[in-house]
Design an enzyme around this catalytic site. Structure first.
Site, PDB file in Angstrom:
ATOM      1  N   SER A 194      42.325  33.713  16.811  1.00  0.00           N
ATOM      2  CA  SER A 194      41.677  34.017  15.541  1.00  0.00           C
ATOM      3  C   SER A 194      40.239  33.539  15.565  1.00  0.00           C
ATOM      4  O   SER A 194      39.931  32.474  16.104  1.00  0.00           O
ATOM      5  CB  SER A 194      42.419  33.340  14.385  1.00  0.00           C
ATOM      6  OG  SER A 194      41.678  33.460  13.178  1.00  0.00           O
ATOM      7  N   TYR A 209      44.209  27.999  16.277  1.00  0.00           N
ATOM      8  CA  TYR A 209      44.805  28.710  17.401  1.00  0.00           C
ATOM      9  C   TYR A 209      44.441  28.043  18.724  1.00  0.00           C
ATOM     10  O   TYR A 209      43.937  26.923  18.738  1.00  0.00           O
ATOM     11  CB  TYR A 209      44.366  30.178  17.366  1.00  0.00           C
ATOM     12  CG  TYR A 209      44.972  30.948  16.220  1.00  0.00           C
ATOM     13  CD1 TYR A 209      46.138  31.675  16.372  1.00  0.00           C
ATOM     14  CD2 TYR A 209      44.382  30.918  14.960  1.00  0.00           C
ATOM     15  CE1 TYR A 209      46.698  32.377  15.323  1.00  0.00           C
ATOM     16  CE2 TYR A 209      44.933  31.613  13.899  1.00  0.00           C
ATOM     17  CZ  TYR A 209      46.093  32.339  14.085  1.00  0.00           C
ATOM     18  OH  TYR A 209      46.634  33.026  13.038  1.00  0.00           O
TER      19      TYR A 209
END
Length: 331
Positions: A194, A209
């Protein structure tokens, strides 16, 4: 020759700002032109370059479903991994009915890694890929926090589940598939991350992430013929983003302006495999946003994100959502 007086000379602070602005404009232009150059490259023949099979986690909805269908359209057979057997059967049938490829399915609740049930599912995955020419792995499955909450407010079990899916399971699945790639001297690993963890300095009240994992794998395995990427999109018009967009005007505006459909994103994502840096944004609109985000100082990003996410939190508290049973295929 006339010379400027001390009063007429441009102040040092102005010259410094002009110099920094020129440097940023040059860096922006270089990055964007490099991106456009990569876009103009012919997409790779993934089957010929990497192998006949691809493994996709979380392929039953959103980005994962679109990526699975896009890979199949390019002639790759698929090993589909998800926690719901009925949904796996449906996507497997859809893939085979649209494209002349083979499919295998593995029922695997990724939130159970490092448990007895998870170990059994991981054994089934290893058996499923044994002997197959697996050239591409797409780690797509992921979960977000069940709502915008402070860490001390979050449900501990939900946080552990999030870490199991987003971190541990991604590592375990990659470790299960990599040995065959190393043996054959070719392969591609794509981790769906992301932009919230890459393009902006903070994303308070939500999860992060694993771009660092991807960068490290890229360095470790590029000499072995294996390409590793973390694709870090901004909003894509999936179920998870539609929930965020319900929480306020900013969310709806962002989604309308920059969120491609999962199919549109998948076309760009699959085309990008094997090209570009280890962390990238395959969608053109997302790449522009990434470059523009660098203009704002970190403290402005922090203030904007915190303000927006506190609005999400307030909406969730006024209309509590069910926190348990968040699916693992939110992307």
């Amino acid at each position: 020759m006339a010379f400027l007086s001390q009063e007429q000379a441009a102040p040092a602070w102005f010259l410094s700002l002009a110099f920094l602005g020129t440097l940023y404009a040059a860096a922006f232009s270089f990055r964007f032109l490099a991106y456009l150059a990569l876009c103009l490259r012919r997409p790779k023949d993934l089957r010929r370059r990497y192998g006949a099979w691809a493994v996709v986690t979380g392929p039953t909805s959103g980005i994962g479903r679109s990526v699975a269908l896009e890979l199949a359209s390019r002639g790759l057979n698929l090993v589909l991994v998800d926690l719901n057997a009925a949904n796996l059967k449906e996507i497997s049938h859809t893939v085979r009915s649209r494209h002349a490829v083979q499919t295998k399915t593995v029922v695997f609740d990724l939130s159970l890694v490092s448990t007895a049930q998870g170990d059994e599912a991981l054994r089934r995955l290893r058996e499923a890929v044994a002997g197959l020419d697996v050239g591409v792995l797409v780690n797509n499955a992921g979960v977000a926090k069940p709502g915008a909450v402070y860490l001390h407010e979050a449900d501990v079990e939900a946080c552990v589940r999030l870490m199991r899916v987003n971190l541990w399971a991604l590592t375990e699945v990659t470790a299960a598939v990599l040995p065959g790639m190393v043996e054959r001297g070719r392969g591609a690993v794509v981790n769906m991350g992301s932009a919230s963890s890459e393009a902006i300095p903070s994303f308070p009240l939500y999860t992060m992430y694993v771009a660092q994992f991807s960068r490290s794998l890229y360095v470790e395995y590029r000499s072995k013929g294996i390409d590793v990427q973390c694709q870090a999109p901004f909003y894509v018009a999936t179920r998870m983003v539609s929930v965020l967009a319900e929480t306020g005007r900013a969310g709806r505006l962002s989604m309308l302006l920059i969120a491609p459909t999962p199919d549109a994103y998948a076309r760009a994502a699959v085309r990008w495999i094997g090209h570009g840096p280890p962390v990238c944004a395959p969608n053109l609109g997302h790449e522009l946003l990434w470059c523009l985000a660098a203009v704002l100082p970190d403290f402005v990003h922090d203030w904007l994100r915190m303000r927006e996410h506190l609005q999400h939190r307030a909406v969730a508290q006024r209309a509590p959502r069910r926190r348990a049973g968040v699916p693992t295929t939110l992307k």
